[in-house]
Enzyme design. Sequence first.
Site, mmCIF file in Angstrom:
data_model
loop_
_atom_site.group_PDB
_atom_site.id
_atom_site.type_symbol
_atom_site.label_atom_id
_atom_site.label_comp_id
_atom_site.label_asym_id
_atom_site.label_seq_id
_atom_site.Cartn_x
_atom_site.Cartn_y
_atom_site.Cartn_z
ATOM 1 C CD GLU A 1 -11.214 -40.995 -17.569
ATOM 2 O OE1 GLU A 1 -11.108 -42.096 -16.993
ATOM 3 O OE2 GLU A 1 -10.228 -40.266 -17.851
ATOM 4 N N GLY B 1 -2.586 -45.312 -8.194
ATOM 5 C CA GLY B 1 -3.894 -45.128 -8.810
ATOM 6 C C GLY B 1 -4.198 -43.658 -8.959
ATOM 7 C CB SER B 2 -6.171 -41.341 -6.853
ATOM 8 O OG SER B 2 -7.386 -42.052 -6.955
#
Length: 392
Positions: A255, A142-143
Amino acid sequence: MKAASVLECGKADRSFFTDEHTMFRDTLQKYLEREAVPYYDQWEKDRLVPRTFWEGLGKNGFICPEISEEYGGMGLDFGFSNILGEELSRIGAGILGIATHSNIIVPYIDSFGTEEQKRKYLPKCVTGESITAIAMTEPGAGSDLANIRTNAVRDGDHYVLNGEKIFITNGIHADVVIVACKTDTKIRPAHRGISLLIVERGMPGFSRGKKLEKMGMHSQDTAELIFEDVRVPVENLLGEEGKGFSYLMQKLQQERLVSANNVLVAAEDMLSLTVDYVTKREAFGNPLSKLQNTQFKIAEMATQVQIGRTFMDDLIVKHMNDEDVVTEVSMAKWWITDVAKRISGECMQLHGGYGYMEEYKIARRYRDVAPSTIYAGSNEIMKVIIAKQLGL
Protein backbone atom coordinates in the site's frame (compact mmCIF):
# COMPACT_ATOMS: atom_id res chain seq x y z
CA MET A 1 5.35 16.74 -22.95
CA LYS A 2 5.27 13.50 -21.00
CA ALA A 3 6.52 13.59 -17.43
CA ALA A 4 9.25 11.05 -18.03
CA SER A 5 10.75 13.17 -20.84
CA VAL A 6 11.77 16.02 -18.52
CA LEU A 7 15.06 14.41 -17.52
CA GLU A 8 16.34 12.94 -20.76
CA CYS A 9 19.97 13.31 -19.66
CA GLY A 10 19.45 11.41 -16.42
CA LYS A 11 16.40 9.35 -17.25
CA ALA A 12 15.89 6.43 -14.90
CA ASP A 13 16.64 2.98 -16.27
CA ARG A 14 13.32 1.16 -16.18
CA SER A 15 14.58 -1.87 -18.07
CA PHE A 16 13.05 -4.13 -15.43
CA PHE A 17 9.80 -3.64 -17.31
CA THR A 18 9.49 -6.31 -20.00
CA ASP A 19 8.05 -5.97 -23.50
CA GLU A 20 4.79 -7.32 -22.09
CA HIS A 21 4.75 -4.57 -19.47
CA THR A 22 5.38 -1.97 -22.18
CA MET A 23 2.56 -3.30 -24.33
CA PHE A 24 0.21 -3.20 -21.35
CA ARG A 25 1.22 0.40 -20.60
CA ASP A 26 0.83 1.52 -24.22
CA THR A 27 -2.62 -0.03 -24.49
CA LEU A 28 -3.71 1.45 -21.17
CA GLN A 29 -2.41 4.91 -22.10
CA LYS A 30 -4.40 4.88 -25.32
CA TYR A 31 -7.51 3.74 -23.49
CA LEU A 32 -7.18 6.48 -20.87
CA GLU A 33 -6.54 9.14 -23.49
CA ARG A 34 -9.81 8.15 -25.11
CA GLU A 35 -12.00 7.27 -22.14
CA ALA A 36 -10.66 9.38 -19.22
CA VAL A 37 -8.88 12.53 -20.38
CA PRO A 38 -11.87 14.13 -22.21
CA TYR A 39 -14.18 13.55 -19.22
CA TYR A 40 -11.92 14.06 -16.22
CA ASP A 41 -12.79 17.72 -15.64
CA GLN A 42 -16.48 16.83 -15.60
CA TRP A 43 -15.85 14.02 -13.13
CA GLU A 44 -14.10 16.52 -10.89
CA LYS A 45 -17.18 18.77 -11.03
CA ASP A 46 -19.50 15.81 -10.44
CA ARG A 47 -17.32 14.74 -7.48
CA LEU A 48 -17.52 11.14 -8.69
CA VAL A 49 -16.04 8.79 -11.29
CA PRO A 50 -18.88 6.90 -13.04
CA ARG A 51 -19.14 3.16 -12.57
CA THR A 52 -19.17 2.78 -16.35
CA PHE A 53 -15.52 3.85 -16.40
CA TRP A 54 -14.66 1.15 -13.87
CA GLU A 55 -16.51 -1.42 -15.93
CA GLY A 56 -14.77 -0.32 -19.12
CA LEU A 57 -11.35 -0.76 -17.53
CA GLY A 58 -12.39 -4.16 -16.24
CA LYS A 59 -13.79 -5.28 -19.58
CA ASN A 60 -10.48 -4.44 -21.21
CA GLY A 61 -8.43 -6.38 -18.65
CA PHE A 62 -6.77 -3.48 -16.82
CA ILE A 63 -8.13 -4.05 -13.29
CA CYS A 64 -6.60 -6.58 -10.89
CA PRO A 65 -4.07 -8.01 -13.38
CA GLU A 66 -2.40 -10.09 -10.65
CA ILE A 67 -5.50 -12.17 -9.89
CA SER A 68 -5.12 -15.69 -11.26
CA GLU A 69 -6.99 -16.85 -14.32
CA GLU A 70 -9.22 -19.22 -12.36
CA TYR A 71 -10.85 -16.18 -10.75
CA GLY A 72 -11.07 -14.13 -13.94
CA GLY A 73 -7.73 -12.32 -13.85
CA MET A 74 -4.57 -12.75 -15.90
CA GLY A 75 -2.15 -13.98 -13.25
CA LEU A 76 0.42 -11.29 -14.02
CA ASP A 77 3.11 -9.84 -11.75
CA PHE A 78 3.09 -6.70 -9.60
CA GLY A 79 4.72 -4.73 -12.40
CA PHE A 80 1.40 -4.65 -14.25
CA SER A 81 -0.47 -3.43 -11.17
CA ASN A 82 2.20 -0.79 -10.69
CA ILE A 83 1.72 0.42 -14.26
CA LEU A 84 -2.03 0.72 -13.69
CA GLY A 85 -1.39 3.01 -10.71
CA GLU A 86 1.17 5.09 -12.60
CA GLU A 87 -1.03 5.72 -15.61
CA LEU A 88 -4.11 6.55 -13.55
CA SER A 89 -2.00 8.95 -11.48
CA ARG A 90 -0.71 10.57 -14.64
CA ILE A 91 -4.29 11.54 -15.49
CA GLY A 92 -5.17 12.72 -11.99
CA ALA A 93 -5.40 11.67 -8.36
CA GLY A 94 -9.20 11.62 -8.47
CA ILE A 95 -9.31 8.28 -10.28
CA LEU A 96 -6.83 6.53 -8.00
CA GLY A 97 -9.68 4.83 -6.15
CA ILE A 98 -9.45 2.30 -8.97
CA ALA A 99 -5.81 1.59 -8.17
CA THR A 100 -6.71 1.37 -4.47
CA HIS A 101 -9.29 -1.27 -5.35
CA SER A 102 -6.99 -3.17 -7.68
CA ASN A 103 -3.63 -2.91 -5.95
CA ILE A 104 -4.48 -2.57 -2.26
CA ILE A 105 -7.92 -3.89 -1.32
CA VAL A 106 -8.60 -6.87 -3.59
CA PRO A 107 -5.23 -8.47 -2.62
CA TYR A 108 -6.62 -8.94 0.91
CA ILE A 109 -9.31 -11.26 -0.44
CA ASP A 110 -6.85 -12.95 -2.80
CA SER A 111 -4.32 -13.56 -0.01
CA PHE A 112 -6.49 -14.32 3.01
CA GLY A 113 -9.86 -15.36 1.60
CA THR A 114 -11.27 -18.86 1.55
CA GLU A 115 -11.79 -20.63 -1.74
CA GLU A 116 -15.51 -19.84 -1.50
CA GLN A 117 -14.82 -16.15 -0.85
CA LYS A 118 -12.43 -15.92 -3.79
CA ARG A 119 -14.90 -17.50 -6.17
CA LYS A 120 -17.70 -15.29 -4.87
CA TYR A 121 -15.96 -11.92 -4.94
CA LEU A 122 -12.87 -11.89 -7.18
CA PRO A 123 -14.42 -12.35 -10.65
CA LYS A 124 -16.60 -9.25 -10.32
CA CYS A 125 -13.73 -7.30 -8.75
CA VAL A 126 -11.71 -8.04 -11.87
CA THR A 127 -14.46 -6.90 -14.26
CA GLY A 128 -15.15 -3.70 -12.32
CA GLU A 129 -18.73 -4.76 -11.64
CA SER A 130 -17.95 -4.99 -7.93
CA ILE A 131 -16.12 -2.09 -6.28
CA THR A 132 -14.29 -2.58 -3.00
CA ALA A 133 -13.34 -0.46 0.00
CA ILE A 134 -11.38 -1.14 3.15
CA ALA A 135 -12.68 0.50 6.31
CA MET A 136 -10.06 1.09 8.98
CA THR A 137 -10.08 4.76 10.03
CA GLU A 138 -12.66 5.98 12.53
CA PRO A 139 -13.57 9.45 13.85
CA GLY A 140 -11.44 8.72 16.94
CA ALA A 141 -8.82 6.33 15.55
CA GLY A 142 -6.48 6.78 12.61
CA SER A 143 -2.87 5.70 12.83
CA ASP A 144 -3.59 4.09 16.22
CA LEU A 145 -5.51 1.18 14.73
CA ALA A 146 -5.54 -0.77 18.00
CA ASN A 147 -7.84 1.94 19.37
CA ILE A 148 -10.74 1.32 16.96
CA ARG A 149 -14.17 1.02 18.54
CA THR A 150 -16.12 -0.70 15.78
CA ASN A 151 -16.96 -4.10 17.21
CA ALA A 152 -18.52 -7.38 16.17
CA VAL A 153 -20.14 -9.78 18.64
CA ARG A 154 -20.63 -13.42 17.69
CA ASP A 155 -24.30 -14.46 17.71
CA GLY A 156 -24.76 -17.97 16.41
CA ASP A 157 -23.74 -18.12 12.77
CA HIS A 158 -23.47 -14.32 12.47
CA TYR A 159 -21.43 -11.44 13.82
CA VAL A 160 -23.41 -8.37 14.93
CA LEU A 161 -21.38 -5.39 13.72
CA ASN A 162 -21.62 -1.85 15.13
CA GLY A 163 -19.50 1.23 14.55
CA GLU A 164 -18.56 4.12 12.26
CA LYS A 165 -15.79 4.59 9.75
CA ILE A 166 -14.56 7.77 8.09
CA PHE A 167 -12.37 8.88 5.14
CA ILE A 168 -13.15 5.63 3.28
CA THR A 169 -11.96 5.57 -0.31
CA ASN A 170 -14.65 4.19 -2.68
CA GLY A 171 -17.13 4.40 0.22
CA ILE A 172 -20.11 5.52 -1.87
CA HIS A 173 -19.57 3.12 -4.78
CA ALA A 174 -18.40 0.15 -2.71
CA ASP A 175 -20.28 -3.12 -3.09
CA VAL A 176 -17.86 -5.03 -0.86
CA VAL A 177 -16.26 -3.48 2.23
CA ILE A 178 -13.53 -5.10 4.31
CA VAL A 179 -14.18 -3.79 7.82
CA ALA A 180 -11.57 -3.77 10.57
CA CYS A 181 -13.37 -4.38 13.85
CA LYS A 182 -12.86 -5.67 17.39
CA THR A 183 -14.13 -9.22 17.90
CA ASP A 184 -12.49 -9.32 21.32
CA THR A 185 -12.46 -6.10 23.34
CA LYS A 186 -10.82 -7.57 26.45
CA ILE A 187 -7.68 -9.22 25.08
CA ARG A 188 -4.32 -7.47 25.51
CA PRO A 189 -2.51 -6.15 23.64
CA ALA A 190 -5.62 -4.66 22.03
CA HIS A 191 -4.54 -5.22 18.43
CA ARG A 192 -4.87 -8.98 18.95
CA GLY A 193 -8.65 -8.52 19.12
CA ILE A 194 -8.95 -7.09 15.60
CA SER A 195 -10.61 -9.12 12.85
CA LEU A 196 -11.63 -8.38 9.24
CA LEU A 197 -15.23 -8.87 8.12
CA ILE A 198 -16.56 -8.66 4.56
CA VAL A 199 -19.68 -6.49 4.50
CA GLU A 200 -21.81 -6.37 1.36
CA ARG A 201 -24.00 -3.66 -0.11
CA GLY A 202 -27.59 -4.14 0.95
CA MET A 203 -26.95 -5.81 4.29
CA PRO A 204 -29.56 -4.41 6.73
CA GLY A 205 -28.01 -1.83 9.05
CA PHE A 206 -25.16 -0.94 6.68
CA SER A 207 -25.50 2.63 5.41
CA ARG A 208 -23.43 5.41 3.93
CA GLY A 209 -23.01 8.70 5.69
CA LYS A 210 -22.37 11.83 3.70
CA LYS A 211 -19.99 11.88 0.77
CA LEU A 212 -17.12 13.90 2.16
CA GLU A 213 -16.18 17.19 0.52
CA LYS A 214 -12.40 17.34 0.25
CA MET A 215 -10.06 20.20 -0.55
CA GLY A 216 -8.73 18.21 -3.49
CA MET A 217 -9.07 14.82 -5.20
CA HIS A 218 -12.64 15.88 -5.91
CA SER A 219 -13.65 13.03 -8.18
CA GLN A 220 -12.36 10.40 -5.76
CA ASP A 221 -15.26 8.95 -3.83
CA THR A 222 -14.60 9.33 -0.09
CA ALA A 223 -17.31 8.65 2.47
CA GLU A 224 -18.47 7.85 5.97
CA LEU A 225 -19.75 4.33 6.60
CA ILE A 226 -22.17 3.39 9.36
CA PHE A 227 -22.84 -0.08 10.78
CA GLU A 228 -25.87 -0.51 13.05
CA ASP A 229 -26.48 -4.07 14.20
CA VAL A 230 -25.36 -5.44 10.82
CA ARG A 231 -25.67 -9.22 10.86
CA VAL A 232 -22.62 -10.46 8.97
CA PRO A 233 -22.49 -14.22 8.25
CA VAL A 234 -19.61 -16.03 9.93
CA GLU A 235 -18.44 -17.19 6.51
CA ASN A 236 -17.69 -13.52 5.75
CA LEU A 237 -14.83 -13.52 8.25
CA LEU A 238 -11.67 -12.83 6.25
CA GLY A 239 -8.89 -15.11 7.42
CA GLU A 240 -8.84 -16.04 11.11
CA GLU A 241 -10.50 -14.23 13.98
CA GLY A 242 -8.07 -12.00 15.86
CA LYS A 243 -5.51 -11.87 13.06
CA GLY A 244 -6.84 -8.79 11.30
CA PHE A 245 -4.07 -6.52 12.53
CA SER A 246 -1.44 -8.98 11.30
CA TYR A 247 -3.08 -9.12 7.86
CA LEU A 248 -3.17 -5.32 7.64
CA MET A 249 0.51 -5.08 8.54
CA GLN A 250 1.41 -7.66 5.90
CA LYS A 251 -0.21 -5.58 3.16
CA LEU A 252 0.97 -2.15 4.24
CA GLN A 253 4.31 -2.48 2.41
CA GLN A 254 2.52 -2.69 -0.93
CA GLU A 255 0.00 0.00 0.00
CA ARG A 256 2.73 2.48 0.93
CA LEU A 257 4.86 1.57 -2.06
CA VAL A 258 1.92 2.13 -4.41
CA SER A 259 0.96 5.39 -2.68
CA ALA A 260 4.50 6.79 -2.82
CA ASN A 261 4.94 5.85 -6.47
CA ASN A 262 1.64 7.43 -7.48
CA VAL A 263 2.69 10.68 -5.78
CA LEU A 264 6.07 10.52 -7.50
CA VAL A 265 4.29 10.29 -10.85
CA ALA A 266 2.35 13.42 -9.88
CA ALA A 267 5.65 15.17 -9.07
CA GLU A 268 7.06 14.14 -12.45
CA ASP A 269 3.95 15.54 -14.10
CA MET A 270 4.14 18.82 -12.15
CA LEU A 271 7.76 19.24 -13.19
CA SER A 272 6.92 18.52 -16.81
CA LEU A 273 4.02 20.98 -16.80
CA THR A 274 6.25 23.66 -15.30
CA VAL A 275 9.15 23.13 -17.70
CA ASP A 276 6.68 23.44 -20.56
CA TYR A 277 5.15 26.61 -19.08
CA VAL A 278 8.37 28.49 -18.29
CA THR A 279 9.76 27.66 -21.73
CA LYS A 280 6.79 29.28 -23.48
CA ARG A 281 5.90 32.10 -21.06
CA GLU A 282 7.86 35.33 -21.59
CA ALA A 283 8.81 38.10 -19.16
CA PHE A 284 10.98 41.14 -19.92
CA GLY A 285 11.39 39.97 -23.50
CA ASN A 286 12.67 36.46 -22.77
CA PRO A 287 11.20 33.10 -21.75
CA LEU A 288 10.98 32.58 -17.99
CA SER A 289 13.29 29.62 -18.48
CA LYS A 290 16.17 32.01 -19.23
CA LEU A 291 16.00 33.57 -15.77
CA GLN A 292 18.61 32.18 -13.40
CA ASN A 293 16.10 31.84 -10.53
CA THR A 294 13.84 29.72 -12.73
CA GLN A 295 16.76 27.57 -13.86
CA PHE A 296 17.88 26.99 -10.28
CA LYS A 297 14.38 26.03 -9.13
CA ILE A 298 13.91 23.64 -12.05
CA ALA A 299 17.36 22.13 -11.47
CA GLU A 300 16.60 21.52 -7.80
CA MET A 301 13.23 19.93 -8.50
CA ALA A 302 14.56 17.80 -11.35
CA THR A 303 17.30 16.47 -9.07
CA GLN A 304 14.83 15.59 -6.33
CA VAL A 305 12.48 13.87 -8.76
CA GLN A 306 15.34 11.90 -10.30
CA ILE A 307 16.59 10.73 -6.91
CA GLY A 308 13.04 9.74 -6.01
CA ARG A 309 12.56 7.78 -9.22
CA THR A 310 15.84 5.91 -8.84
CA PHE A 311 14.99 4.98 -5.24
CA MET A 312 11.41 4.07 -6.08
CA ASP A 313 12.25 1.84 -9.03
CA ASP A 314 14.77 -0.05 -6.92
CA LEU A 315 12.01 -0.72 -4.37
CA ILE A 316 9.54 -1.76 -7.06
CA VAL A 317 11.99 -4.38 -8.31
CA LYS A 318 12.68 -5.64 -4.79
CA HIS A 319 8.97 -5.84 -4.05
CA MET A 320 8.40 -7.75 -7.28
CA ASN A 321 11.04 -10.19 -6.00
CA ASP A 322 9.15 -10.56 -2.69
CA GLU A 323 11.92 -8.90 -0.66
CA ASP A 324 11.17 -7.34 2.73
CA VAL A 325 11.73 -3.61 2.24
CA VAL A 326 9.47 -2.22 4.97
CA THR A 327 12.12 0.24 6.20
CA GLU A 328 12.98 1.52 2.72
CA VAL A 329 9.33 1.79 1.71
CA SER A 330 8.64 3.84 4.86
CA MET A 331 11.57 6.08 3.91
CA ALA A 332 10.28 6.46 0.36
CA LYS A 333 6.73 7.17 1.49
CA TRP A 334 7.66 10.05 3.79
CA TRP A 335 10.46 11.55 1.70
CA ILE A 336 8.76 11.41 -1.71
CA THR A 337 5.43 12.75 -0.48
CA ASP A 338 7.18 15.50 1.46
CA VAL A 339 9.21 16.46 -1.62
CA ALA A 340 6.11 16.35 -3.83
CA LYS A 341 4.31 18.82 -1.56
CA ARG A 342 7.23 21.24 -1.77
CA ILE A 343 7.46 20.81 -5.53
CA SER A 344 3.76 21.56 -5.92
CA GLY A 345 4.27 24.94 -4.28
CA GLU A 346 7.38 25.75 -6.33
CA CYS A 347 5.63 24.78 -9.57
CA MET A 348 2.58 26.86 -8.76
CA GLN A 349 4.84 29.84 -7.98
CA LEU A 350 6.61 29.51 -11.34
CA HIS A 351 3.22 29.53 -13.06
CA GLY A 352 2.50 32.90 -11.46
CA GLY A 353 -1.16 33.97 -11.35
CA TYR A 354 -2.10 31.34 -13.90
CA GLY A 355 -1.06 28.62 -11.46
CA TYR A 356 -4.00 29.55 -9.26
CA MET A 357 -6.50 29.20 -12.09
CA GLU A 358 -8.64 26.07 -12.34
CA GLU A 359 -7.99 25.77 -16.07
CA TYR A 360 -4.33 25.01 -15.33
CA LYS A 361 -3.61 21.48 -14.21
CA ILE A 362 -0.98 22.62 -11.71
CA ALA A 363 -3.74 24.09 -9.50
CA ARG A 364 -5.39 20.68 -9.23
CA ARG A 365 -2.07 18.96 -8.63
CA TYR A 366 -1.33 21.41 -5.81
CA ARG A 367 -4.58 20.50 -4.05
CA ASP A 368 -4.42 16.81 -4.76
CA VAL A 369 -0.91 16.18 -3.46
CA ALA A 370 -1.64 17.80 -0.08
CA PRO A 371 -3.03 14.72 1.75
CA SER A 372 -0.32 12.38 0.48
CA THR A 373 1.71 12.90 3.66
CA ILE A 374 -1.29 11.72 5.70
CA TYR A 375 -2.91 8.71 4.02
CA ALA A 376 -1.42 5.19 4.02
CA GLY A 377 0.15 6.10 7.35
CA SER A 378 1.18 9.65 8.18
CA ASN A 379 4.77 10.66 7.58
CA GLU A 380 5.27 10.97 11.31
CA ILE A 381 4.35 7.29 11.64
CA MET A 382 6.76 6.46 8.81
CA LYS A 383 9.57 8.05 10.83
CA VAL A 384 8.54 6.05 13.90
CA ILE A 385 8.75 2.84 11.84
CA ILE A 386 12.14 3.79 10.43
CA ALA A 387 13.46 4.57 13.90
CA LYS A 388 12.24 1.22 15.27
CA GLN A 389 13.80 -0.63 12.36
CA LEU A 390 17.09 1.10 13.15
CA GLY A 391 16.87 -0.21 16.70
CA LEU A 392 16.20 3.15 18.30
